[in-house]
Design a protein around this motif. Structure first.
Motif, short mmCIF file in Angstrom:
data_model
loop_
_atom_site.label_atom_id
_atom_site.label_comp_id
_atom_site.label_asym_id
_atom_site.label_seq_id
_atom_site.Cartn_x
_atom_site.Cartn_y
_atom_site.Cartn_z
N THR A 65 1.12 -0.67 0.31
CA THR A 65 -0.38 -0.02 -0.37
C THR A 65 0.51 1.41 0.25
N VAL A 66 0.30 2.78 -0.82
CA VAL A 66 0.67 4.14 -0.27
C VAL A 66 -0.60 4.62 0.30
N SER A 67 0.12 5.47 1.22
CA SER A 67 -0.78 6.15 1.31
C SER A 67 -0.53 7.73 2.20
N LEU A 107 9.43 5.48 -8.78
CA LEU A 107 8.26 3.80 -8.45
C LEU A 107 6.87 4.24 -9.50
N LYS A 108 7.16 3.29 -10.13
CA LYS A 108 5.59 2.46 -11.09
C LYS A 108 4.46 2.04 -10.79
N PHE A 109 3.54 1.74 -10.46
CA PHE A 109 2.81 0.83 -9.86
C PHE A 109 1.11 1.50 -10.50
N MET A 110 0.49 -0.07 -10.75
CA MET A 110 -0.86 0.44 -10.49
C MET A 110 -1.50 -0.52 -9.47
N ALA A 111 -2.79 0.53 -8.95
CA ALA A 111 -3.18 0.65 -7.79
C ALA A 111 -4.70 1.01 -7.96
N TYR A 112 -5.54 0.39 -7.05
CA TYR A 112 -7.20 0.41 -6.40
C TYR A 112 -7.02 1.33 -5.59
N ILE A 113 -7.82 2.82 -4.94
CA ILE A 113 -7.84 3.26 -3.73
C ILE A 113 -8.67 3.24 -3.46
N THR A 114 -7.95 2.54 -2.06
CA THR A 114 -9.29 1.41 -1.18
C THR A 114 -9.48 1.85 -0.27
N ASP A 115 -9.15 3.60 0.55
CA ASP A 115 -9.28 4.16 1.77
C ASP A 115 -9.41 5.55 1.19
N PHE A 116 -10.54 6.37 1.33
CA PHE A 116 -10.96 7.72 1.23
C PHE A 116 -11.64 8.41 2.36
N ILE A 126 -8.79 21.44 5.36
CA ILE A 126 -9.62 19.74 5.39
C ILE A 126 -8.12 19.42 4.81
N GLU A 127 -8.62 18.11 5.31
CA GLU A 127 -7.62 16.72 4.98
C GLU A 127 -8.56 15.82 3.86
N GLY A 128 -8.09 15.63 3.25
CA GLY A 128 -8.36 13.61 2.73
C GLY A 128 -7.09 12.78 2.88
N SER A 129 -7.27 12.05 3.80
CA SER A 129 -6.29 10.46 3.85
C SER A 129 -7.02 9.93 2.74
N ILE A 130 -5.78 8.86 1.98
CA ILE A 130 -6.12 8.15 0.87
C ILE A 130 -4.72 6.76 1.23
N THR A 131 -5.56 6.17 0.75
CA THR A 131 -4.25 4.67 0.41
C THR A 131 -4.68 4.39 -0.92
#
Length: 141
Positions: A65-67, A107-116, A126-131
């Motif tokens: 993951t990347v957050s 770094l390059k990769f394919m990913a889904y946003i699984t937390d927003f 105002i903050e967004g928190s993304i994984t």
């Protein structure tokens, strides 16, 4: 001799779902954590293992993951796109471009946003928190 590299200046880029990806920098990204890659292991300890320690063999790997926090701007097209990508469950191309101290490395990769998530502090931004959950391999280029 290798030298440690510091931020700021690392960039998160969002691209299309397929080639040509044409990644664009996502503005107002805070600390980037990850990718946190891992590998499953199998215990291959046998009756003739010497030394009294378990023996393991690596198996399938995960991109991990990347957050990151995002100082969310509802008028920014990239920020709105991230929300839409999450809502639609779309896979996308991402890059993390290293700071100028490591020119051309990414770094390059394919990913889904699984937390927003969102945060709305009384005294703050105002903050967004993304994984991002990586689908496949992370390439260091």
């Amino acid at each position: 001799m290798a030298q440690p590299r510091s931020g700021p200046g690392n960039l998160l880029k969002l691209g299309a779902a397929s080639s040509p990806y044409a990644p664009q920098t996502v503005a107002l990204v805070g600390d980037i954590d990850g990718p946190n890659r891992s590998a499953n292991t199998h215990d291959v300890t046998s009756q003739d293992t010497i030394g009294g320690y378990r023996q393991i063999k690596p198996a399938l790997k995960e991109g991990g993951t990347v957050s990151f926090p995002l100082w969310f701007d509802a008028n920014d097209t990239q920020h709105v796109s991230l929300n839409t990508i999450y809502e639609n469950g779309e896979q996308r191309y991402f890059e993390i471009l290293f700071a100028e101290s490591s020119p051309g490395k990414l770094l390059k990769f394919m990913a889904y946003i699984t937390d927003f998530g969102f945060g709305f502090p009384i005294d703050g931004i105002i903050e967004g928190s993304i994984t991002l959950t990586i689908n496949g391999k992370v390439d260091l280029v």
